[in-house]
Design a protein around this motif. Structure first.
Motif, PDB file in Angstrom:
ATOM      1  N   ASP A   1      76.563  15.474  54.800  1.00 46.92           N
ATOM      2  CA  ASP A   1      75.746  16.433  55.542  1.00 46.92           C
ATOM      3  C   ASP A   1      76.557  17.593  56.123  1.00 46.92           C
ATOM      4  N   ASP A   2      77.756  17.814  55.573  1.00 44.88           N
ATOM      5  CA  ASP A   2      78.583  18.897  56.122  1.00 44.88           C
ATOM      6  C   ASP A   2      79.700  19.227  55.134  1.00 44.88           C
ATOM      7  N   SER A   3      80.447  20.267  55.459  1.00 46.41           N
ATOM      8  CA  SER A   3      81.605  20.662  54.656  1.00 46.41           C
ATOM      9  C   SER A   3      82.626  21.323  55.573  1.00 46.41           C
ATOM     10  N   TYR A   4      83.702  21.878  54.988  1.00 50.76           N
ATOM     11  CA  TYR A   4      84.821  22.467  55.747  1.00 50.76           C
ATOM     12  C   TYR A   4      85.516  21.429  56.621  1.00 50.76           C
ATOM     13  N   ILE A   5      85.521  20.168  56.212  1.00 51.49           N
ATOM     14  CA  ILE A   5      86.077  19.103  57.038  1.00 51.49           C
ATOM     15  C   ILE A   5      87.594  19.242  57.182  1.00 51.49           C
TER      16      ILE A   5
ATOM     17  N   GLN B   1      90.971  19.253  42.816  1.00 52.86           N
ATOM     18  CA  GLN B   1      89.688  19.940  42.694  1.00 52.86           C
ATOM     19  C   GLN B   1      88.968  19.361  41.482  1.00 52.86           C
ATOM     20  N   PRO B   2      87.838  18.649  41.674  1.00 57.17           N
ATOM     21  CA  PRO B   2      87.178  17.941  40.569  1.00 57.17           C
ATOM     22  C   PRO B   2      86.688  18.894  39.480  1.00 57.17           C
ATOM     23  N   ASP B   3      86.775  18.440  38.239  1.00 55.53           N
ATOM     24  CA  ASP B   3      86.281  19.197  37.082  1.00 55.53           C
ATOM     25  C   ASP B   3      86.936  20.563  36.967  1.00 55.53           C
ATOM     26  N   HIS B   4      88.130  20.692  37.541  1.00 58.13           N
ATOM     27  CA  HIS B   4      88.902  21.930  37.445  1.00 58.13           C
ATOM     28  C   HIS B   4      88.156  23.129  38.023  1.00 58.13           C
ATOM     29  N   GLN B   5      87.270  22.904  38.981  1.00 59.51           N
ATOM     30  CA  GLN B   5      86.573  24.024  39.611  1.00 59.51           C
ATOM     31  C   GLN B   5      87.572  24.885  40.369  1.00 59.51           C
TER      32      GLN B   5
ATOM     33  N   SER C   1      99.378   9.496  57.210  1.00 63.90           N
ATOM     34  CA  SER C   1      98.788   9.879  55.932  1.00 63.90           C
ATOM     35  C   SER C   1      97.350  10.349  56.122  1.00 63.90           C
ATOM     36  N   ILE C   2      96.982  11.338  55.313  1.00 64.24           N
ATOM     37  CA  ILE C   2      95.640  11.917  55.358  1.00 64.24           C
ATOM     38  C   ILE C   2      95.117  12.036  53.940  1.00 64.24           C
ATOM     39  N   ASN C   3      93.885  11.570  53.733  1.00 68.54           N
ATOM     40  CA  ASN C   3      93.197  11.693  52.453  1.00 68.54           C
ATOM     41  C   ASN C   3      91.786  12.184  52.768  1.00 68.54           C
ATOM     42  N   ILE C   4      91.539  13.489  52.585  1.00 64.37           N
ATOM     43  CA  ILE C   4      90.304  14.098  53.089  1.00 64.37           C
ATOM     44  C   ILE C   4      89.500  14.739  51.967  1.00 64.37           C
ATOM     45  N   SER C   5      88.220  14.378  51.893  1.00 62.89           N
ATOM     46  CA  SER C   5      87.273  15.115  51.067  1.00 62.89           C
ATOM     47  C   SER C   5      86.671  16.215  51.917  1.00 62.89           C
ATOM     48  N   ASP C   6      86.689  17.438  51.418  1.00 58.39           N
ATOM     49  CA  ASP C   6      86.244  18.583  52.208  1.00 58.39           C
ATOM     50  C   ASP C   6      84.726  18.676  52.299  1.00 58.39           C
ATOM     51  N   ILE C   7      84.023  17.938  51.428  1.00 57.37           N
ATOM     52  CA  ILE C   7      82.558  17.990  51.401  1.00 57.37           C
ATOM     53  C   ILE C   7      82.020  16.580  51.596  1.00 57.37           C
TER      54      ILE C   7
ATOM     55  N   CYS D   1      99.789  13.983  52.490  1.00 58.64           N
ATOM     56  CA  CYS D   1      98.585  14.790  52.699  1.00 58.64           C
ATOM     57  C   CYS D   1      97.888  14.998  51.359  1.00 58.64           C
ATOM     58  N   LYS D   2      96.642  14.509  51.252  1.00 58.74           N
ATOM     59  CA  LYS D   2      95.851  14.667  50.030  1.00 58.74           C
ATOM     60  C   LYS D   2      94.535  15.352  50.391  1.00 58.74           C
ATOM     61  N   LEU D   3      94.274  16.491  49.764  1.00 57.98           N
ATOM     62  CA  LEU D   3      93.072  17.275  50.026  1.00 57.98           C
ATOM     63  C   LEU D   3      92.193  17.249  48.781  1.00 57.98           C
ATOM     64  N   LEU D   4      90.908  16.867  48.953  1.00 54.07           N
ATOM     65  CA  LEU D   4      90.026  16.636  47.813  1.00 54.07           C
ATOM     66  C   LEU D   4      88.765  17.478  47.900  1.00 54.07           C
ATOM     67  N   SER D   5      88.235  17.868  46.744  1.00 61.15           N
ATOM     68  CA  SER D   5      86.927  18.530  46.651  1.00 61.15           C
ATOM     69  C   SER D   5      86.806  19.683  47.634  1.00 61.15           C
ATOM     70  N   ILE D   6      87.628  20.687  47.457  1.00 58.26           N
ATOM     71  CA  ILE D   6      87.703  21.796  48.412  1.00 58.26           C
ATOM     72  C   ILE D   6      86.438  22.638  48.357  1.00 58.26           C
ATOM     73  N   ASP D   7      85.825  22.872  49.508  1.00 56.80           N
ATOM     74  CA  ASP D   7      84.672  23.759  49.582  1.00 56.80           C
ATOM     75  C   ASP D   7      85.112  25.191  49.306  1.00 56.80           C
ATOM     76  N   SER D   8      84.250  25.964  48.663  1.00 55.90           N
ATOM     77  CA  SER D   8      84.618  27.316  48.237  1.00 55.90           C
ATOM     78  C   SER D   8      84.945  28.238  49.404  1.00 55.90           C
ATOM     79  N   MET D   9      84.461  27.908  50.599  1.00 56.22           N
ATOM     80  CA  MET D   9      84.697  28.767  51.757  1.00 56.22           C
ATOM     81  C   MET D   9      85.883  28.312  52.604  1.00 56.22           C
ATOM     82  N   THR D  10      86.524  27.245  52.232  1.00 52.03           N
ATOM     83  CA  THR D  10      87.675  26.763  52.993  1.00 52.03           C
ATOM     84  C   THR D  10      88.917  27.563  52.623  1.00 52.03           C
TER      85      THR D  10
END
Length: 252
Positions: A85-89, A136-140, A76-82, A105-114
């Motif tokens: 001190d970094d992003s694109y995780i 994606q928080p706040d429907h961004q 199992s994976i639960n990843i915040s992308d931001i 697989c859970k992907l959270l808070s996707i950076d705009s460049m990912t």
């Protein structure tokens, strides 16, 4: 005379139970290189990766160093992308490692460049995946990603194990007309349909119903967003016509 039980006195079964409650970072921070017996146990336990926005890049590099030898154990994976001190995780981990036995697989808070589309295509090769969730928080918006294309890749996933999909980001429902059906193995679907007030209605839901032949648990959230105003308006007329009773979808 008192008898003291030490950690090393515990049976392997108890260690397996303890490790099942811990994330991979905690396990290898506290138990790696402790002794030969523990190292042997760490070679055979299922692993859960959890990366929150409280992490730093040094935590990611530490995890990655251990994943080199343990990536096949990750289920199992639960990843915040931001992170702090970094992003694109998400992209970093999936480019460095393969997870052949991944089930959740859970992907959270996707950076705009990912580029999530490329990552989802990679996830398609995981033939044991059961749960796929994107939040994606706040429907961004996912900005650099084409939401409709991304959704189509996910909802047409051919894995025979995939059972649950939860997509919590804006999605324009008109693209659903390009789908033939949602794979019959999928039993749970949770999506958000976004658009202007003129084209997001109960008709959006009917379009989804026509594709869900085997779905048992279905949650659809409709909401209006200004960014979709006048978008694809020329395609709306067929979907906003009056409902024909004999043409309504029938759910099992």
């Amino acid at each position: 005379m008192s008898i003291h039980t030490q950690l090393e006195d515990l049976s392997n079964e108890i260690f397996f139970e303890i490790f099942d409650y811990l994330h991979m970072f905690d396990i290898f921070t506290g138990f790696s290189l402790l002794n030969r017996r523990i190292s042997s146990i760490l070679q055979s336990i299922p692993l859960h990766i959890v990366i929150t926005n409280e992490y730093y890049r040094r935590h990611i590099d530490f995890l990655s160093s251990h994943l080199t030898f343990h990536e096949h154990q990750v289920i199992s994976i639960n990843i915040s992308d931001i992170i702090r001190d970094d992003s694109y995780i998400i992209r970093l981990l999936f480019n460095r490692h393969n997870f052949p036995n991944l089930k959740s697989c859970k992907l959270l808070s996707i950076d705009s460049m990912t580029k999530l589309g490329d990552i989802i295509k990679q996830i398609e090769s995981f033939n044991r995946l059961v749960i796929l969730e994107i939040f994606q928080p706040d429907h961004q918006d996912l900005n650099e990603n084409n939401n409709d294309e991304l959704t189509q890749i996910i909802l047409t996933h051919k894995s025979s194990f995939l059972r649950s999909v939860d997509l919590q980001y804006p999605y324009h429902y008109l693209d659903l007309s390009n789908y033939r059906c949602i794979p019959s193995n999928l039993t749970s679907l949770n999506i958000r349909i976004a658009g202007s007030p003129s084209n997001v209605s109960v008709h959006s839901v009917i379009r989804v119903f026509r594709l869900c032949h085997q779905i048992k648990y279905l949650c659809i959230v409709l909401y209006n967003e200004k960014r979709f105003k006048n978008d694809n308006t020329k395609y709306i007329s067929n979907y906003l016509s009056s409902v024909i009773e004999n043409d309504l979808p029938i759910l099992s």
